[in-house]
Design a protein around this motif. Structure first.
Motif, PDB file in Angstrom:
ATOM      1  N   ALA A  54      -4.131   3.629  10.278  1.00 34.06           N
ATOM      2  CA  ALA A  54      -3.858   4.490   9.128  1.00 34.06           C
ATOM      3  C   ALA A  54      -2.936   5.627   9.528  1.00 34.06           C
ATOM      4  O   ALA A  54      -2.917   6.052  10.689  1.00 34.06           O
ATOM      5  N   GLU A  55      -2.170   6.106   8.556  1.00 36.24           N
ATOM      6  CA  GLU A  55      -1.449   7.367   8.697  1.00 36.24           C
ATOM      7  C   GLU A  55      -2.012   8.287   7.607  1.00 36.24           C
ATOM      8  O   GLU A  55      -1.705   8.130   6.426  1.00 36.24           O
TER       9      GLU A  55
ATOM     10  N   ASP B  60      -0.666   2.065   7.125  1.00 32.43           N
ATOM     11  CA  ASP B  60      -0.228   2.468   5.790  1.00 32.43           C
ATOM     12  C   ASP B  60      -0.682   3.894   5.477  1.00 32.43           C
ATOM     13  O   ASP B  60      -1.644   4.408   6.042  1.00 32.43           O
ATOM     14  N   HIS B  61       0.028   4.505   4.536  1.00 37.55           N
ATOM     15  CA  HIS B  61      -0.272   5.885   4.160  1.00 37.55           C
ATOM     16  C   HIS B  61      -1.630   5.976   3.474  1.00 37.55           C
ATOM     17  O   HIS B  61      -1.956   5.190   2.580  1.00 37.55           O
TER      18      HIS B  61
ATOM     19  N   PRO C 224     -13.474   6.016  -5.309  1.00 38.17           N
ATOM     20  CA  PRO C 224     -13.298   6.003  -3.852  1.00 38.17           C
ATOM     21  C   PRO C 224     -13.252   4.601  -3.249  1.00 38.17           C
ATOM     22  O   PRO C 224     -12.414   4.325  -2.387  1.00 38.17           O
ATOM     23  N   LEU C 225     -14.148   3.712  -3.680  1.00 38.11           N
ATOM     24  CA  LEU C 225     -14.145   2.355  -3.129  1.00 38.11           C
ATOM     25  C   LEU C 225     -12.878   1.611  -3.521  1.00 38.11           C
ATOM     26  O   LEU C 225     -12.290   0.893  -2.704  1.00 38.11           O
ATOM     27  N   GLU C 226     -12.433   1.797  -4.749  1.00 38.81           N
ATOM     28  CA  GLU C 226     -11.197   1.150  -5.203  1.00 38.81           C
ATOM     29  C   GLU C 226     -10.008   1.625  -4.372  1.00 38.81           C
ATOM     30  O   GLU C 226      -9.135   0.834  -4.007  1.00 38.81           O
ATOM     31  N   PHE C 227     -10.002   2.918  -4.052  1.00 35.46           N
ATOM     32  CA  PHE C 227      -8.904   3.432  -3.230  1.00 35.46           C
ATOM     33  C   PHE C 227      -8.941   2.824  -1.827  1.00 35.46           C
ATOM     34  O   PHE C 227      -7.904   2.425  -1.287  1.00 35.46           O
ATOM     35  N   THR C 228     -10.127   2.749  -1.235  1.00 39.29           N
ATOM     36  CA  THR C 228     -10.231   2.177   0.106  1.00 39.29           C
ATOM     37  C   THR C 228      -9.761   0.732   0.118  1.00 39.29           C
ATOM     38  O   THR C 228      -9.017   0.303   1.021  1.00 39.29           O
ATOM     39  N   GLU C 229     -10.157  -0.037  -0.877  1.00 37.89           N
ATOM     40  CA  GLU C 229      -9.729  -1.434  -0.963  1.00 37.89           C
ATOM     41  C   GLU C 229      -8.222  -1.536  -1.172  1.00 37.89           C
ATOM     42  O   GLU C 229      -7.568  -2.420  -0.595  1.00 37.89           O
ATOM     43  N   PHE C 230      -7.678  -0.637  -1.991  1.00 37.45           N
ATOM     44  CA  PHE C 230      -6.225  -0.616  -2.182  1.00 37.45           C
ATOM     45  C   PHE C 230      -5.523  -0.280  -0.875  1.00 37.45           C
ATOM     46  O   PHE C 230      -4.527  -0.929  -0.502  1.00 37.45           O
ATOM     47  N   PHE C 231      -6.033   0.711  -0.168  1.00 35.42           N
ATOM     48  CA  PHE C 231      -5.440   1.113   1.106  1.00 35.42           C
ATOM     49  C   PHE C 231      -5.426  -0.038   2.104  1.00 35.42           C
ATOM     50  O   PHE C 231      -4.457  -0.236   2.844  1.00 35.42           O
ATOM     51  N   LEU C 232      -6.486  -0.821   2.147  1.00 36.49           N
ATOM     52  CA  LEU C 232      -6.596  -1.922   3.111  1.00 36.49           C
ATOM     53  C   LEU C 232      -5.822  -3.167   2.692  1.00 36.49           C
ATOM     54  O   LEU C 232      -5.706  -4.117   3.471  1.00 36.49           O
ATOM     55  N   ASN C 233      -5.273  -3.178   1.491  1.00 33.12           N
ATOM     56  CA  ASN C 233      -4.621  -4.376   0.964  1.00 33.12           C
ATOM     57  C   ASN C 233      -3.431  -4.821   1.811  1.00 33.12           C
ATOM     58  O   ASN C 233      -3.260  -6.011   2.083  1.00 33.12           O
ATOM     59  N   GLY C 234      -2.594  -3.882   2.229  1.00 36.51           N
ATOM     60  CA  GLY C 234      -1.442  -4.238   3.051  1.00 36.51           C
ATOM     61  C   GLY C 234      -1.855  -4.895   4.351  1.00 36.51           C
ATOM     62  O   GLY C 234      -1.289  -5.924   4.760  1.00 36.51           O
ATOM     63  N   TYR C 235      -2.853  -4.315   5.010  1.00 32.66           N
ATOM     64  CA  TYR C 235      -3.381  -4.893   6.251  1.00 32.66           C
ATOM     65  C   TYR C 235      -3.948  -6.289   6.003  1.00 32.66           C
ATOM     66  O   TYR C 235      -3.659  -7.232   6.748  1.00 32.66           O
TER      67      TYR C 235
ATOM     68  N   THR D 134       0.807  -1.224   0.000  1.00 29.61           N
ATOM     69  CA  THR D 134       0.000   0.000   0.000  1.00 29.61           C
ATOM     70  C   THR D 134       0.838   1.271   0.000  1.00 29.61           C
ATOM     71  O   THR D 134       0.541   2.212  -0.748  1.00 29.61           O
ATOM     72  N   SER D 135       1.858   1.334   0.833  1.00 27.64           N
ATOM     73  CA  SER D 135       2.649   2.565   0.979  1.00 27.64           C
ATOM     74  C   SER D 135       3.788   2.606  -0.046  1.00 27.64           C
ATOM     75  O   SER D 135       4.698   1.768   0.011  1.00 27.64           O
ATOM     76  N   PRO D 136       3.772   3.570  -0.969  1.00 23.07           N
ATOM     77  CA  PRO D 136       4.797   3.632  -2.020  1.00 23.07           C
ATOM     78  C   PRO D 136       6.218   3.795  -1.481  1.00 23.07           C
ATOM     79  O   PRO D 136       7.179   3.407  -2.138  1.00 23.07           O
ATOM     80  N   CYS D 137       6.348   4.357  -0.274  1.00 22.86           N
ATOM     81  CA  CYS D 137       7.671   4.611   0.300  1.00 22.86           C
ATOM     82  C   CYS D 137       8.184   3.444   1.132  1.00 22.86           C
ATOM     83  O   CYS D 137       9.302   3.506   1.675  1.00 22.86           O
ATOM     84  N   ALA D 138       7.411   2.368   1.256  1.00 22.55           N
ATOM     85  CA  ALA D 138       7.833   1.211   2.043  1.00 22.55           C
ATOM     86  C   ALA D 138       8.402   0.129   1.131  1.00 22.55           C
ATOM     87  O   ALA D 138       7.906  -0.088   0.025  1.00 22.55           O
ATOM     88  N   ASN D 139       9.423  -0.560   1.612  1.00 23.64           N
ATOM     89  CA  ASN D 139      10.088  -1.581   0.806  1.00 23.64           C
ATOM     90  C   ASN D 139       9.969  -2.986   1.376  1.00 23.64           C
ATOM     91  O   ASN D 139      10.626  -3.908   0.885  1.00 23.64           O
ATOM     92  N   ILE D 140       9.131  -3.155   2.397  1.00 25.52           N
ATOM     93  CA  ILE D 140       8.961  -4.470   3.022  1.00 25.52           C
ATOM     94  C   ILE D 140       7.527  -4.948   2.802  1.00 25.52           C
ATOM     95  O   ILE D 140       6.569  -4.229   3.103  1.00 25.52           O
ATOM     96  N   SER D 141       7.379  -6.155   2.282  1.00 23.01           N
ATOM     97  CA  SER D 141       6.040  -6.702   2.025  1.00 23.01           C
ATOM     98  C   SER D 141       5.339  -7.035   3.338  1.00 23.01           C
ATOM     99  O   SER D 141       5.966  -7.185   4.390  1.00 23.01           O
ATOM    100  N   ALA D 142       4.041  -7.176   3.254  1.00 20.77           N
ATOM    101  CA  ALA D 142       3.251  -7.544   4.428  1.00 20.77           C
ATOM    102  C   ALA D 142       3.716  -8.884   5.007  1.00 20.77           C
ATOM    103  O   ALA D 142       3.808  -9.049   6.227  1.00 20.77           O
TER     104      ALA D 142
END
Length: 222
Positions: free
Chosen positions: A85-86, A39-40, A54-65, A12-20
């Motif tokens: 969230a951050e 995640d950001h 909006p729904l696609e973004f929310t689902e993308f945001f929750l993907n890492g979790y 989810t976070s473009p600045c992170a380099n470690i997978s879930a």
């Protein structure tokens, strides 16, 4: 019980380099009992991934979790994975951590980065969620109006930034804010640099929020 309060995934976070998955393995090996995936959540993340719905973004945001949760459960790790969230609002460069928000809350409240801090604070309080300013004294940040905050991240363990933690600790104390600590995990070197220790366990992010409100915990400040 040792809990990480500030961690990012590369899903989810473009600045992170470690997978879930790797995050789960690393924190489990480090002896932590729970990790809040913060995640950001921002318009920048949405645009960076060419998302407009909006729904696609929310689902993308929750993907890492979701990836971290499923991997931990599938492999029977003792590590609890909790949503968080951050959030970066459009009105300023500041970042805000949410504790007590479940997936339903995010699905029901899309594009929260469009809110003002006052509006976000009211929304969080209506839903029993703690609003904590992340690294308020980092170079690009400004301590927000404490009337619209529940807490402040008084210790941020990220070694690539000077978060002026001592200055934030003093400011939070002067304003009676809940104090939190987090590793701000993005890279391997960020592992286990912050968090909290509690004497009692918890099973949900809502229960964690209540512990933070109570003050019955100690800060990890490596």
């Amino acid at each position: 019980m040792k809990t990480e309060l500030h961690a990012h995934t590369s899903e989810t976070s473009p600045c992170a380099n470690i997978s879930a998955r790797k995050l789960v393995e690393m924190y489990n090996a480090a002896g932590y009992d729970a990790v809040v995936i913060t995640d950001h959540y921002s318009k920048w993340v949405m645009g960076h991934n060419n998302i407009t719905d909006p729904l696609e973004f929310t689902e993308f945001f929750l993907n890492g979790y979701q990836c971290a949760l499923e991997y931990s459960q599938k492999n029977n790790f003792h590590l609890k994975i909790l949503p968080g969230a951050e959030i970066n609002l459009l009105e300023s460069p500041n970042d805000y951590l949410l504790y007590g928000a479940d997936t339903e809350f995010f699905l029901q409240n899309p594009l929260m980065f469009n809110l003002s801090l006052k509006e976000l604070y009211k929304l969080c309080h209506k839903n029993g969620i703690l609003l904590v300013q992340a690294h308020p004294n980092r170079a690009y940040c400004t301590p927000a109006d404490p009337h619209f905050l529940d807490g402040a991240e008084v210790y941020n363990g990220n070694m690539r930034h000077n978060s002026n933690n001592k200055k934030t600790f003093k400011w939070a104390g002067q304003n009676g804010l809940v104090m939190t600590s987090g590793s701000d995990f993005h890279e391997e070197e960020d592992l286990a640099k912050g968090g909290i220790i509690t004497d009692t366990g918890f099973n949900s992010v809502k229960e964690l929020a209540e512990i933070l409100k109570s003050g019955n915990y100690s800060l990890i400040m490596e």
